[in-house]
Design an enzyme around this catalytic site. Structure first.
Site, PDB file in Angstrom:
ATOM      1  N   ARG A  13      47.803  47.685  41.606  1.00  0.00           N
ATOM      2  CA  ARG A  13      47.123  46.760  42.519  1.00  0.00           C
ATOM      3  C   ARG A  13      46.566  45.570  41.737  1.00  0.00           C
ATOM      4  NH1 ARG A  13      41.891  48.646  46.057  1.00  0.00           N
ATOM      5  NH2 ARG A  13      40.683  47.237  44.768  1.00  0.00           N
ATOM      6  N   ASN A  88      43.194  48.071  32.089  1.00  0.00           N
ATOM      7  CA  ASN A  88      42.896  47.106  33.146  1.00  0.00           C
ATOM      8  C   ASN A  88      41.927  47.654  34.199  1.00  0.00           C
ATOM      9  OD1 ASN A  88      43.583  44.897  35.259  1.00  0.00           O
ATOM     10  ND2 ASN A  88      44.225  46.811  36.231  1.00  0.00           N
ATOM     11  N   SER A 152      35.900  40.588  31.181  1.00  0.00           N
ATOM     12  CA  SER A 152      35.576  39.663  32.283  1.00  0.00           C
ATOM     13  C   SER A 152      34.704  38.543  31.739  1.00  0.00           C
ATOM     14  CB  SER A 152      34.785  40.421  33.356  1.00  0.00           C
ATOM     15  OG  SER A 152      34.263  39.526  34.314  1.00  0.00           O
ATOM     16  N   TYR A 165      27.767  46.079  36.069  1.00  0.00           N
ATOM     17  CA  TYR A 165      29.123  45.574  35.806  1.00  0.00           C
ATOM     18  C   TYR A 165      29.095  44.683  34.549  1.00  0.00           C
ATOM     19  CZ  TYR A 165      33.606  43.168  36.685  1.00  0.00           C
ATOM     20  OH  TYR A 165      34.887  42.650  36.579  1.00  0.00           O
ATOM     21  N   LYS A 169      31.002  45.292  30.904  1.00  0.00           N
ATOM     22  CA  LYS A 169      31.963  44.346  30.330  1.00  0.00           C
ATOM     23  C   LYS A 169      31.488  43.837  28.962  1.00  0.00           C
ATOM     24  CE  LYS A 169      35.027  44.477  33.652  1.00  0.00           C
ATOM     25  NZ  LYS A 169      36.362  45.036  33.420  1.00  0.00           N
ATOM     26  N   ILE A 198      39.564  35.601  39.773  1.00  0.00           N
ATOM     27  CA  ILE A 198      40.967  35.909  40.052  1.00  0.00           C
ATOM     28  C   ILE A 198      41.092  36.431  41.489  1.00  0.00           C
ATOM     29  CG2 ILE A 198      43.033  37.123  39.231  1.00  0.00           C
ATOM     30  CD1 ILE A 198      41.746  35.371  37.021  1.00  0.00           C
TER      31      ILE A 198
HETATM   32  P1  NAD Z   1      41.174  45.702  41.949  1.00  0.00           P
HETATM   33  O1  NAD Z   1      39.953  46.314  42.532  1.00  0.00           O
HETATM   34  O2  NAD Z   1      42.066  44.922  42.828  1.00  0.00           O
HETATM   35  O3  NAD Z   1      42.050  46.810  41.209  1.00  0.00           O
HETATM   36  C1  NAD Z   1      41.450  47.746  40.375  1.00  0.00           C
HETATM   37  C2  NAD Z   1      42.462  48.808  40.031  1.00  0.00           C
HETATM   38  O4  NAD Z   1      41.806  49.766  39.220  1.00  0.00           O
HETATM   39  C3  NAD Z   1      43.019  49.556  41.249  1.00  0.00           C
HETATM   40  O5  NAD Z   1      44.404  49.729  41.065  1.00  0.00           O
HETATM   41  C4  NAD Z   1      42.335  50.907  41.185  1.00  0.00           C
HETATM   42  O6  NAD Z   1      43.159  51.985  41.629  1.00  0.00           O
HETATM   43  C5  NAD Z   1      42.077  51.054  39.715  1.00  0.00           C
HETATM   44  N1  NAD Z   1      40.918  51.914  39.491  1.00  0.00           N
HETATM   45  C6  NAD Z   1      39.678  51.806  40.015  1.00  0.00           C
HETATM   46  N2  NAD Z   1      38.922  52.829  39.603  1.00  0.00           N
HETATM   47  C7  NAD Z   1      39.708  53.569  38.801  1.00  0.00           C
HETATM   48  C8  NAD Z   1      39.495  54.761  38.084  1.00  0.00           C
HETATM   49  N3  NAD Z   1      38.338  55.395  38.123  1.00  0.00           N
HETATM   50  N4  NAD Z   1      40.521  55.274  37.388  1.00  0.00           N
HETATM   51  C9  NAD Z   1      41.732  54.659  37.332  1.00  0.00           C
HETATM   52  N5  NAD Z   1      41.984  53.532  38.004  1.00  0.00           N
HETATM   53  C10 NAD Z   1      40.978  52.998  38.726  1.00  0.00           C
HETATM   54  O7  NAD Z   1      40.639  44.842  40.721  1.00  0.00           O
HETATM   55  P2  NAD Z   1      41.260  43.588  39.961  1.00  0.00           P
HETATM   56  O8  NAD Z   1      40.607  42.380  40.491  1.00  0.00           O
HETATM   57  O9  NAD Z   1      42.729  43.660  39.900  1.00  0.00           O
HETATM   58  O10 NAD Z   1      40.617  43.834  38.512  1.00  0.00           O
HETATM   59  C11 NAD Z   1      41.310  44.439  37.442  1.00  0.00           C
HETATM   60  C12 NAD Z   1      40.429  44.332  36.206  1.00  0.00           C
HETATM   61  O11 NAD Z   1      40.125  42.978  35.929  1.00  0.00           O
HETATM   62  C13 NAD Z   1      39.094  45.054  36.332  1.00  0.00           C
HETATM   63  O12 NAD Z   1      38.758  45.636  35.103  1.00  0.00           O
HETATM   64  C14 NAD Z   1      38.133  43.936  36.647  1.00  0.00           C
HETATM   65  O13 NAD Z   1      36.829  44.240  36.251  1.00  0.00           O
HETATM   66  C15 NAD Z   1      38.735  42.810  35.839  1.00  0.00           C
HETATM   67  N6  NAD Z   1      38.354  41.485  36.302  1.00  0.00           N
HETATM   68  C16 NAD Z   1      38.686  41.045  37.554  1.00  0.00           C
HETATM   69  C17 NAD Z   1      38.309  39.766  37.954  1.00  0.00           C
HETATM   70  C18 NAD Z   1      38.641  39.212  39.318  1.00  0.00           C
HETATM   71  O14 NAD Z   1      38.159  38.105  39.615  1.00  0.00           O
HETATM   72  N7  NAD Z   1      39.392  39.865  40.138  1.00  0.00           N
HETATM   73  C19 NAD Z   1      37.587  38.950  37.079  1.00  0.00           C
HETATM   74  C20 NAD Z   1      37.280  39.423  35.822  1.00  0.00           C
HETATM   75  C21 NAD Z   1      37.669  40.686  35.440  1.00  0.00           C
END
Ligand code: NAD
Length: 261
Positions: A13, A88, A152, A165, A169, A198
């Site tokens: 995802r 990730n 992040s 959070y 990070k 993102i």
């Molecule tokens: P999302 O919520 O869309 O996806 C997160 C994924 O992590 C999902 O596939 C979920 O199944 C998996 N997940 C959640 N808990 C889990 C667990 N306990 N064990 C295994 N898998 C687990 O998030 P995203 O936006 O795609 O973010 C991915 C990464 O990037 C995260 O670490 C997030 O902190 C980081 N991030 C995201 C953003 C953003 O703006 N979206 C910004 C900075 C950092």
């Protein structure tokens, strides 16, 4: 030639799915871990550009030791090796609460998955990579081994309504340094990536707030980041082309990190 093998946590995802797609296009075998049922992610994974049998999905939680062990066992049973780990998976707090109000349960939930889970999965993969390297001693082990930690901008940015959070990070920043240092002479490169804003499910609930901030100029590049922006950075970092680099964390954030006046 032997296909490289990558583990992508949360790879079904959002950002993780884009990383899985990028690595599949590059010919990797993939082990994807996530909390959703296999049934729920099947359609998405079936669309990845990979040969049948080159992708396995392990349902489980990164925060759970038994699930991490099962992930490692399954990967080794199926593919016999790991060349790349993309840490990730990550979660925000179940409820965004001011740091004066948040609970120990909220704090533990986030720290357990984001920081402890990532630390111990990295430890397990690092040990496996060292074993692979030692088994190949004498012959040149020519596949680059890389561990990437997705942190992040929250690593250094205060958001007082999701402090746990940010703390998790910030901790990942040190996890990156520690493993980079420990593994540098083992032929394993460790890098971090700090994504900015993102467009994924994680940011969907606060999309309006970010639309407004971006329109008002919070980012030098006036656009949302897309999951593919992160996937391309992962591709570069695990390409083996940056041979004399280790421990850097790359900002993939449209310039958010630049202090401006
Ligand atoms: P999302 O919520 O869309 O996806 C997160 C994924 O992590 C999902 O596939 C979920 O199944 C998996 N997940 C959640 N808990 C889990 C667990 N306990 N064990 C295994 N898998 C687990 O998030 P995203 O936006 O795609 O973010 C991915 C990464 O990037 C995260 O670490 C997030 O902190 C980081 N991030 C995201 C953003 C953003 O703006 N979206 C910004 C900075 C950092």
């Amino acid at each position: 030639m032997l296909k490289r093998v990558a583990i992508v946590t949360g790879g079904a995802r959002g950002i993780g799915l884009a990383v899985s797609r990028q690595l599949a296009e590059e010919g990797f075998c993939l082990a994807i871990m996530g909390t959703s049922s296999e049934e729920k992610v099947k359609e998405r994974l079936d669309q990845l550009p990979a040969d049948k049998g080159d992708i396995i999905y392990i349902q489980g939680s990164l925060g759970d030791r038994q699930d991490r062990n099962r992930l490692m066992e399954t990967v080794l049973e199926r593919f016999g090796r790991v060349d790349v780990l993309v840490n990730n998976a990550g979660v925000g707090p179940k409820q965004r609460l001011d740091i004066l109000e948040t609970s120990e349960e909220c704090y533990d939930y986030v720290m357990h998955i984001n920081l402890k889970g990532t630390f111990f999965l990295t430890q397990a993969v690092a040990k496996q990579m060292i074993k692979q390297k030692n088994q190949m001693e004498g012959q040149r082990y020519n596949q680059p081994m890389t561990i990437i930690i997705i942190s992040s901008i929250s690593e250094y940015t205060s958001s007082i309504n999701r402090g746990e959070y940010c703390i998790s990070k910030a901790g990942l920043g040190m996890v990156t340094k520690l493993f980079a240092d420990r593994l540098a002479n083992e032929g394993i490169q460790v890098f971090g990536i700090r994504p900015g804003i993102i467009r994924t499910d994680m940011t969907k609930t606060v999309a309006e707030k970010y639309d407004k901030l971006i329109a008002e100029g919070i980012l030098p590049m006036k656009r949302w980041g897309e999951p593919e922006d992160i996937a391309k950075a992962v591709s570069v970092l695990c390409s083996g082309k940056m041979e004399y680099c280790v421990g850097q964390t790359i900002d993939v954030d449209g310039g958010f990190h630049i202090r401006r006046l």
